[in-house]
Design an enzyme around this catalytic site. Structure first.
Site, PDB file in Angstrom:
ATOM      1  N   LEU A 150      32.838  33.409  59.120  1.00 41.44           N
ATOM      2  CA  LEU A 150      33.014  34.704  58.456  1.00 41.44           C
ATOM      3  C   LEU A 150      32.329  34.653  57.102  1.00 41.44           C
ATOM      4  CD1 LEU A 150      36.798  35.354  59.153  1.00 41.44           C
ATOM      5  CD2 LEU A 150      34.825  36.065  60.492  1.00 41.44           C
ATOM      6  N   LYS A 151      31.469  35.620  56.857  1.00 41.15           N
ATOM      7  CA  LYS A 151      30.776  35.645  55.568  1.00 41.15           C
ATOM      8  C   LYS A 151      31.547  36.605  54.655  1.00 41.15           C
ATOM      9  CE  LYS A 151      26.054  35.622  53.909  1.00 41.15           C
ATOM     10  NZ  LYS A 151      26.147  34.431  53.087  1.00 41.15           N
ATOM     11  N   THR A 152      32.600  36.073  54.077  1.00 36.82           N
ATOM     12  CA  THR A 152      33.482  36.901  53.246  1.00 36.82           C
ATOM     13  C   THR A 152      33.238  36.619  51.767  1.00 36.82           C
ATOM     14  OG1 THR A 152      35.284  35.321  52.989  1.00 36.82           O
ATOM     15  CG2 THR A 152      35.267  36.632  55.030  1.00 36.82           C
TER      16      THR A 152
END
Ligand SMILES: Cc1ncc(COP(=O)(O)O)c(C=O)c1O
Length: 292
Positions: A150-152
């Site tokens: 996840l590119k959070t």
């Protein structure tokens, strides 16, 4: 003219582009982002970046208040507003303005930010001669705690690793996963070449499925270069013939020394150089075109 930044449908000069101090992106790192590059009026792999952005948003149950088509248009218009043919694009979608509690339902609308600027991650000299990197104590997040895929906006795991590397005098760090296998670097994926075969750790071991990583895999396949996703240990890296890192900002950069061990001849290898060339070629053709 000052750089113009897109915030929720309007453009503001860089010095005036703001979000609320109650934005949960700021209060909790609650949001998603992408780093994208434009090369000569071509937004490289924009579709792939948007797919990853919307998938990450879906997983964290963040509704992006515009379609992928509208987002594409907003990115293009921001580049055009700034007259940029070559740029680094930072697309950020935060949970939006809420109250001081965690509950994301209090945030009525996500905030969309598009920054288009220039980025230089490493000096040219390091692309020619290679980077020296080290493994750091902070391990990559557990997939079932905060999945590295996840590119959070929650980047403290990577920032801790970066601090450890810079404290030790290095520009980049290798992060292992909780089992001690090589995962990735703080903002890049990692590859090695051994006996004519290219290898990188599978994403499920704790790496982001990098768009540049995928581009390299595509190029390897087109060049009939043997490739495997496989478990890698530090021992594998130390005894590789070549090691290199990939990422949108870094592009492809050779690593020639790891934890004090010189990799092969200590110079960027032939396969790395060939892949660098092919990658730059690909940036001329694969993406969304726009008029400057
Ligand atoms: C942790 C991490 N790994 C790998 C990458 C490389 O991904 P990409 O090639 O999509 O930029 C990034 C890029 O931001 C990253 O943050």
């Amino acid at each position: 003219m000052e750089l113009q930044v897109y915030v929720d449908g309007k453009w503001y000069p860089k010095s005036e582009a703001k979000v609320s101090v109650f934005d949960h992106g700021l209060l909790y790192g609650d949001g998603v982002f992408e780093g994208i590059r434009a090369y000569n009026n071509l937004i490289f792999k924009l579709k792939e970046h948007l797919d990853r952005l919307y998938e990450t948003a879906h997983t964290i149950m963040l509704e992006i208040p515009m379609s992928k088509e509208e987002m594409t248009k907003a990115v293009v218009e921001t580049l055009q507003t700034n007259g940029l043919s070559n740029a680094y694009i930072r697309l950020v979608v935060t949970r939006g303005t809420g109250d001081l509690g965690l509950d994301p339902r209090k945030c009525k609308r996500a905030t969309v930010i598009i920054i288009t600027d220039k980025i230089v991650l490493y000096p040219d000299e390091l692309y020619k001669n290679g980077l020296e990197i080290i493994t750091v104590p902070t391990v990559r997040n557990l997939p079932e705690a905060l999945n590295p895929q996840l590119k959070t906006l929650n980047y403290l795991n990577n920032i801790m690793a970066k601090i450890e590397a810079t404290n030790a005098g290095y520009q980049e760090a290798i992060m292992l996963n909780f089992q001690g296998y090589v995962a990735e670097c703080t903002g890049d994926n990692i590859f090695l070449v051994k006996k004519g075969e290219l290898a990188t750790p599978p994403a499920y071991l704790g790496a982001l499925k990098g768009i540049t990583r995928n581009a390299i895999i595509e190029i390897a396949s087109a060049q009939k270069l043997s490739f495997k996703e496989r478990i890698l240990t530090r021992h594998d890296l130390f005894n590789a013939e070549e090691v290199f890192l990939t990422g949108t900002a870094a592009e492809i950069i050779p690593a020639v020394k790891i934890d004090g061990r010189v990799i092969a001849s200590g110079k960027p290898g032939q396969t790395t150089l060939r892949l660098m060339k092919a990658f730059h070629q690909l940036t001329k053709s694969d993406g969304v075109r726009y008029k400057a």
